[in-house]
Design a protein around this motif. Structure first.
Motif, PDB file in Angstrom:
ATOM      1  N   ALA A  97      44.337  42.489  36.278  1.00  0.00           N
ATOM      2  CA  ALA A  97      43.741  41.681  35.213  1.00  0.00           C
ATOM      3  C   ALA A  97      44.185  42.162  33.840  1.00  0.00           C
ATOM      4  CB  ALA A  97      42.218  41.714  35.320  1.00  0.00           C
TER       5      ALA A  97
ATOM      6  N   ARG B 260      46.746  40.164  30.980  1.00  0.00           N
ATOM      7  CA  ARG B 260      46.262  39.714  29.667  1.00  0.00           C
ATOM      8  C   ARG B 260      47.281  39.895  28.561  1.00  0.00           C
ATOM      9  NH1 ARG B 260      43.155  43.288  26.097  1.00  0.00           N
ATOM     10  NH2 ARG B 260      43.793  45.394  26.612  1.00  0.00           N
TER      11      ARG B 260
ATOM     12  N   LEU C 127      40.810  39.132  26.947  1.00  0.00           N
ATOM     13  CA  LEU C 127      40.633  38.897  28.373  1.00  0.00           C
ATOM     14  C   LEU C 127      40.026  37.517  28.588  1.00  0.00           C
ATOM     15  CD1 LEU C 127      41.054  40.493  31.008  1.00  0.00           C
ATOM     16  CD2 LEU C 127      38.678  41.178  30.862  1.00  0.00           C
ATOM     17  N   THR C 128      40.647  36.718  29.453  1.00  0.00           N
ATOM     18  CA  THR C 128      40.159  35.366  29.717  1.00  0.00           C
ATOM     19  C   THR C 128      39.600  35.277  31.130  1.00  0.00           C
ATOM     20  OG1 THR C 128      42.291  34.608  30.563  1.00  0.00           O
ATOM     21  CG2 THR C 128      41.921  34.415  28.178  1.00  0.00           C
ATOM     22  N   ALA C 129      38.986  34.153  31.433  1.00  0.00           N
ATOM     23  CA  ALA C 129      38.445  33.928  32.778  1.00  0.00           C
ATOM     24  C   ALA C 129      39.569  33.860  33.808  1.00  0.00           C
ATOM     25  CB  ALA C 129      37.626  32.643  32.803  1.00  0.00           C
ATOM     26  N   GLY C 130      40.727  33.352  33.410  1.00  0.00           N
ATOM     27  CA  GLY C 130      41.864  33.308  34.323  1.00  0.00           C
ATOM     28  C   GLY C 130      42.354  34.687  34.699  1.00  0.00           C
ATOM     29  N   ASP C 131      42.350  35.608  33.732  1.00  0.00           N
ATOM     30  CA  ASP C 131      42.751  36.987  34.014  1.00  0.00           C
ATOM     31  C   ASP C 131      41.766  37.649  34.980  1.00  0.00           C
ATOM     32  OD1 ASP C 131      44.843  36.648  32.222  1.00  0.00           O
ATOM     33  OD2 ASP C 131      43.709  37.508  30.553  1.00  0.00           O
ATOM     34  N   ILE C 132      40.502  37.389  34.752  1.00  0.00           N
ATOM     35  CA  ILE C 132      39.476  37.963  35.628  1.00  0.00           C
ATOM     36  C   ILE C 132      39.585  37.388  37.036  1.00  0.00           C
ATOM     37  CG2 ILE C 132      36.990  38.119  36.033  1.00  0.00           C
ATOM     38  CD1 ILE C 132      36.677  38.241  32.960  1.00  0.00           C
ATOM     39  N   LEU C 133      39.820  36.082  37.136  1.00  0.00           N
ATOM     40  CA  LEU C 133      39.982  35.453  38.450  1.00  0.00           C
ATOM     41  C   LEU C 133      41.204  36.017  39.164  1.00  0.00           C
ATOM     42  CD1 LEU C 133      39.023  33.326  40.472  1.00  0.00           C
ATOM     43  CD2 LEU C 133      40.516  31.691  39.312  1.00  0.00           C
TER      44      LEU C 133
END
Length: 125
Positions: free
Chosen positions: A32, A36, A41-47
């Motif tokens: 993640a 980035r 940090l975005t939701a896509g990175d977390i996913l």
């Protein structure tokens, strides 16, 4: 005649589950933060991190459960493939070329295969 009750017992603790989960969490967080690229940090990175960590944890768990059924050479190759694919994927998140990522993965796979074969060969009877 009474016999000793000190029979060696093999205790299987929770390491068989804790180690893959720990590796998956570390790998997911690492993926993640590589993805980035110095941005927030975005939701896509977390996913991406959650999915990558879950896949690595699942593969480590399966390899840990089935490794005793594999011959020494195939077990070393399985560890090498898992390491090489994991490193190659992480390197691809940096934006490098595909050839460089494949080369990094193959290099780490070869090193991990050789190291695990050496360990397995010297520690198995």
């Amino acid at each position: 005649m009474a016999t000793s009750s000190a029979v060696p017992v093999r205790h299987h603790g929770s390491l068989g589950l804790a180690l893959p989960v720990t590796l998956g969490v570390v790998y997911g967080v690492w993926a993640a933060f590589i993805a980035r690229r110095s941005e927030p940090l975005t939701a896509g990175d977390i996913l991406l991190g959650v999915v990558a960590g879950a896949v690595v944890a699942a593969l480590c768990f399966v390899l840990g459960r089935t490794q005793k059924a594999l011959p020494r050479e195939l077990r070393a190759a399985a560890y090498g493939v898992l390491t090489g694919v994991s490193v190659g994927f992480l390197h691809s998140l940096t934006g490098e070329s595909v050839l460089r990522c494949v080369g990094m993965g193959l290099g780490f796979a070869a090193a991990a295969t050789a190291a695990s074969y050496y360990v397995l060969y010297t520690h198995e009877s």
